[in-house]
Design a protein around this motif. Structure first.
Motif, mmCIF file in Angstrom:
data_model
loop_
_atom_site.group_PDB
_atom_site.id
_atom_site.type_symbol
_atom_site.label_atom_id
_atom_site.label_comp_id
_atom_site.label_asym_id
_atom_site.label_seq_id
_atom_site.Cartn_x
_atom_site.Cartn_y
_atom_site.Cartn_z
ATOM 1 N N UNK A 152 1.838 -34.541 1.853
ATOM 2 C CA UNK A 152 1.126 -33.722 2.825
ATOM 3 C C UNK A 152 1.752 -33.942 4.201
ATOM 4 N N UNK A 153 2.423 -32.935 4.683
ATOM 5 C CA UNK A 153 3.080 -33.039 5.986
ATOM 6 C C UNK A 153 2.033 -33.221 7.085
ATOM 7 N N UNK A 273 10.283 -29.839 9.507
ATOM 8 C CA UNK A 273 9.220 -30.580 8.830
ATOM 9 C C UNK A 273 9.734 -31.231 7.554
ATOM 10 N N UNK A 274 11.054 -31.178 7.337
ATOM 11 C CA UNK A 274 11.634 -31.699 6.108
ATOM 12 C C UNK A 274 12.543 -32.880 6.351
ATOM 13 N N UNK A 275 12.842 -33.596 5.289
ATOM 14 C CA UNK A 275 13.622 -34.824 5.322
ATOM 15 C C UNK A 275 15.028 -34.622 5.856
ATOM 16 N N UNK A 287 8.912 -35.675 9.133
ATOM 17 C CA UNK A 287 8.843 -35.511 7.678
ATOM 18 C C UNK A 287 7.970 -36.573 7.044
ATOM 19 N N UNK A 288 7.468 -36.255 5.860
ATOM 20 C CA UNK A 288 6.823 -37.253 5.013
ATOM 21 C C UNK A 288 7.874 -38.282 4.612
ATOM 22 N N UNK A 313 -5.930 -39.091 -6.880
ATOM 23 C CA UNK A 313 -4.960 -38.564 -5.910
ATOM 24 C C UNK A 313 -5.155 -39.222 -4.556
ATOM 25 N N UNK A 314 -4.053 -39.707 -3.957
ATOM 26 C CA UNK A 314 -4.099 -40.170 -2.581
ATOM 27 C C UNK A 314 -3.104 -39.352 -1.762
ATOM 28 N N UNK A 315 -3.309 -39.331 -0.471
ATOM 29 C CA UNK A 315 -2.487 -38.526 0.426
ATOM 30 C C UNK A 315 -1.480 -39.402 1.159
ATOM 31 N N UNK A 316 -0.285 -38.865 1.364
ATOM 32 C CA UNK A 316 0.750 -39.596 2.096
ATOM 33 C C UNK A 316 0.241 -40.007 3.473
ATOM 34 N N UNK A 317 0.619 -41.218 3.882
ATOM 35 C CA UNK A 317 0.170 -41.752 5.162
ATOM 36 C C UNK A 317 1.329 -42.057 6.115
ATOM 37 N N UNK A 318 2.541 -42.102 5.599
ATOM 38 C CA UNK A 318 3.692 -42.450 6.423
ATOM 39 C C UNK A 318 4.528 -41.209 6.724
ATOM 40 N N UNK A 319 5.009 -41.118 7.949
ATOM 41 C CA UNK A 319 5.936 -40.043 8.295
ATOM 42 C C UNK A 319 7.042 -40.613 9.174
ATOM 43 N N UNK A 320 8.140 -39.874 9.240
ATOM 44 C CA UNK A 320 9.318 -40.301 9.984
ATOM 45 C C UNK A 320 9.727 -39.222 10.973
ATOM 46 N N UNK A 321 10.258 -39.657 12.106
ATOM 47 C CA UNK A 321 10.784 -38.744 13.122
ATOM 48 C C UNK A 321 12.305 -38.751 13.025
#
Length: 354
Positions: A152-153, A273-275, A287-288, A313-321
């Motif tokens: 989840x972005x 919004x992508x890797x 990005x996730x 189900x759990x939702x993503x919690x980490x994101x990267x810039x």
């Protein structure tokens, strides 16, 4: 019996015992089969695998195998059908204790076939998923034998960063925008189609959220980017790996040319919004974390192997810039130092080649 003959006999006995030990260990080992929708030439997959291997590094008694559907590189129905048949054969031959599937296509093509069993007494295989953009219930219903992590972005973060960029433009002398608009442009892949409801779900104020645009060909992409500059003040992008050269033709390769063209020709800022977006030329992306996707999925697989109840189900919690410095420089944009520091610290600050 000569000394040489005795030595050879002992070596053969030792080898036989060694091979027997390997066989026994493999027989006792729990089997985890990991199937990716894409292939390792897509760095998202490589990073997921890195996350998996971090967890498995000190793990004993678990035998893992990887398989790749390679659907980002091949979009025809014939290839999709062949890739599905091959994956099904691998599952049937491997008979894994847990099946770990990444991204949405693998859930549809493989997971749905095995999670319930065959209806004739053969039990289903426990499925763990990662990188899922859609609703797991649309793939597995209310099954309690399936669990995993959603991709989840962080749309609210992306909205705020887009607003920061507009404020920065004002600070550089551009006129303020009283009613800013934002539009998403992407390809027609399964993951994008599944993710669109999530993109639209947040409160985009003060932006007006325009109707998302999905394109099939490179010409459609160019037209959408140009039109986006006329109708919106910020363009969002993520996937363009399944944009075709012509209708029904091959995918454009390298796919990065889509992002490079957009950055060179867009009249408004583009936020990824992508890797891989900033590596391909987007000035800034959020990005996730694929590492989290891999780590959480394999930890859940290991827990299930130990008899734990599936976590659901759990939702993503980490994101990267991610930042492409040359693209920022071309637009004369300065991002907050915390964003630059985060990108540098995680190895996602690109000074050339993007």
């Amino acid at each position: 019996m000569t000394r040489n003959t005795l030595r050879i006999a002992l070596m053969l006995v030792f080898m036989a015992l060694f091979l027997a030990l390997i066989y026994v260990e493999k027989t006792r080992a729990k089997h985890v089969l990991i199937i990716h929708s894409y292939n390792t030439d897509y760095s998202w997959v490589e990073a997921i695998n890195e996350g998996i291997e971090r967890v498995l590094e000190d793990q004993r008694g678990v035998f893992t195998r990887y398989h790749y559907l390679d659907l980002k590189n091949h979009g025809g129905e014939d290839f999709r059908r062949t890739a599905t048949q091959l994956a099904i054969r691998v599952v049937e031959e491997t008979q894994p204790d847990v099946l770990v599937l990444f991204d949405d296509a693998a859930q549809v093509l493989v997971g749905q076939r095995f999670y319930e069993g065959d209806g004739e007494g053969t039990p289903g295989i426990k499925v763990v998923y990662g990188g899922v953009n859609g609703d797991p219930a649309s793939y597995y219903g209310d099954s309690n034998s399936v669990s995993g992590i959603l991709e989840r972005k962080p749309m609210a973060v992306i909205r705020d960063i887009a607003l920061t960029i507009l404020h920065e433009q004002v600070a550089q002398g551009e006129a303020p925008i009283t009613d800013p608009k934002i539009v998403f442009i992407g390809d027609t892949s399964d993951s994008i189609t599944a993710d669109l409801p999530h993109y639209s779900s947040i409160d985009w104020a003060p932006f007006e959220w325009l109707e998302p645009v999905q394109v099939g060909t490179f010409d459609d992409w160019k037209e959408a980017v140009q039109r986006g500059g006329e109708e919106a003040d910020v363009i969002l992008v993520t996937n363009y790996q399944q944009i075709r050269e012509t209708p029904g033709g091959p995918f454009i390769r390298p796919a990065s040319q889509a992002m490079k063209w957009a950055d060179a020709n867009a009249t408004v800022p583009i936020v990824g919004m992508g890797w891989t977006n900033s590596e391909d030329g987007a000035m800034l992306s959020v990005s996730v974390s694929p590492y989290e996707q891999g780590e959480v999925a394999i930890r859940e697989a290991l827990a299930v192997l130990e008899g734990a109840e599936p976590m659901g189900a759990i939702t993503s919690k980490q994101f990267l810039v991610h930042i492409c410095h040359p693209a920022l420089a071309r637009r004369g944009v300065t991002v907050p130092f915390i964003h630059e520091a985060f990108a540098r610290a995680t190895g996602n600050y690109y000074t050339e080649g993007c």
